[in-house]
Design an enzyme around this catalytic site. Structure first.
Site, short mmCIF file in Angstrom:
data_model
loop_
_atom_site.label_atom_id
_atom_site.label_comp_id
_atom_site.label_asym_id
_atom_site.label_seq_id
_atom_site.Cartn_x
_atom_site.Cartn_y
_atom_site.Cartn_z
N CYS A 107 -39.03 16.91 -22.91
CA CYS A 107 -38.47 15.68 -23.49
C CYS A 107 -39.23 15.22 -24.73
CB CYS A 107 -38.51 14.55 -22.47
SG CYS A 107 -37.71 14.86 -20.90
N HIS A 125 -36.80 8.52 -19.40
CA HIS A 125 -35.70 9.47 -19.20
C HIS A 125 -35.50 9.67 -17.71
CE1 HIS A 125 -33.01 12.79 -19.26
NE2 HIS A 125 -33.92 13.71 -18.96
N HIS A 127 -32.71 10.96 -14.41
CA HIS A 127 -31.54 11.74 -14.02
C HIS A 127 -30.66 10.89 -13.10
CE1 HIS A 127 -33.41 15.98 -14.89
NE2 HIS A 127 -33.32 15.21 -15.96
N GLU A 148 -22.63 -10.30 -15.90
CA GLU A 148 -23.83 -11.12 -16.12
C GLU A 148 -25.04 -10.29 -16.56
OE1 GLU A 148 -26.28 -14.61 -16.13
OE2 GLU A 148 -24.11 -14.29 -16.26
N HIS A 210 -26.16 14.97 -17.07
CA HIS A 210 -27.62 15.14 -17.13
C HIS A 210 -28.36 13.86 -16.75
CE1 HIS A 210 -31.23 16.76 -19.71
NE2 HIS A 210 -31.64 15.90 -18.80
#
EC number: 4.2.1.109
Length: 257
Positions: A107, A125, A127, A148, A210
């Site tokens: 990443c 990040h 999943h 809201e 992903h």
């Protein structure tokens, strides 16, 4: 087309141990230190089913030194220790600290894109299953309004008098871009960068089949945005199951039921 930053980031596997000076970068009694906080958050995210099976990742910028702390690749996130962290110099894109046993996160180029194009203080990040489901339902964007929890998300605008960020209102529409997945994580970099340019106010990008990338000016803000967006993705998915467009006007939902 966006210029790719990934060629400026060293993502080669570490092959050496760490010296005491290296260890000083991740040794702190402060629970708010990035090396400690990444471990705490990853454990929390694991129990939310966001980073199971070694998936997902997180990166935090040190507020004083500017060093980038990154969780390693292929490690069970609930078992992370501060000594497992990679530390990067953002100016050179080189590692100041490389743990002996682990590979850099795939990443990393995407994290760096968020730091450079959004001046982020942290990038998350996950999943998330809610992100995956929304990516199957919606094409190029997730749009949701009149909920809201939207008020927790920044609008991308600032108050003219105070200079402070303005969040979305209850009546606003949250728009999150969706990009297609690739065979390798680092190959998502160009698509992410293009989404950042096309959607200058977004604080997240969904990756089809992903997961999702979420960032903020600080780790606290990024955490809040991630939690709020995950809630909204779940609501959008459930609204779709009922045949209700997530961005429908107030009262319009009745004609879909």
């Amino acid at each position: 087309m966006a210029s790719c930053f990934c060629n400026k980031v060293d993502v080669t596997e570490g092959t050496h141990g760490t010296s005491s000076s290296d260890d000083a970068l991740v040794s702190s009694q402060d629970p708010r230190h990035p090396a400690n906080l990444i471990c705490t958050l990853c454990k929390m995210f694991y129990y939310n089913n966001w980073v199971t099976g070694t998936g997902g990742g997180i990166s935090i910028k040190h507020s004083k030194t500017g060093h980038i702390y990154i969780a390693p690749s292929g490690v069970q996130k609930e078992q992370l220790k501060p000594a497992d962290m990679f530390v990067m110099d953002p100016a050179s894109g080189s590692y100041l600290r490389t743990p002996q046993l682990y590979k850099p996160s795939a990443c990393t180029p995407l994290f760096m894109s968020c730091y450079k194009q959004r001046d982020a203080g942290a990038v998350i990040h996950t999943h998330s299953q809610h992100a995956v489901m929304c990516s199957l339902i919606f094409d190029k964007e997730l749009r949701i309004a009149n909920i809201e929890q939207i008020k927790a998300i920044p609008s991308g605008k600032k108050d003219a008098k105070t200079g402070k960020d303005i969040n979305l209102s209850f009546f606003d529409t949250l728009v999150i871009p969706i990009i297609d997945n690739t065979a390798h994580e680092e190959d998502l970099t160009e698509g992410l960068q293009e989404a950042l340019q096309k959607y200058p106010n977004t604080t997240a990008v969904i990756v089809r089949r992903h997961g999702i990338y979420v960032w903020g000016p600080s780790v606290d803000k990024a955490k809040v945005y991630n939690e709020a967006i995950d809630y909204l993705m779940e609501v959008a998915w459930k609204m779709h199951q009922l045949g209700i467009p997530p961005d429908c006007g107030i009262g319009e939902e009745k004609k879909y039921l």
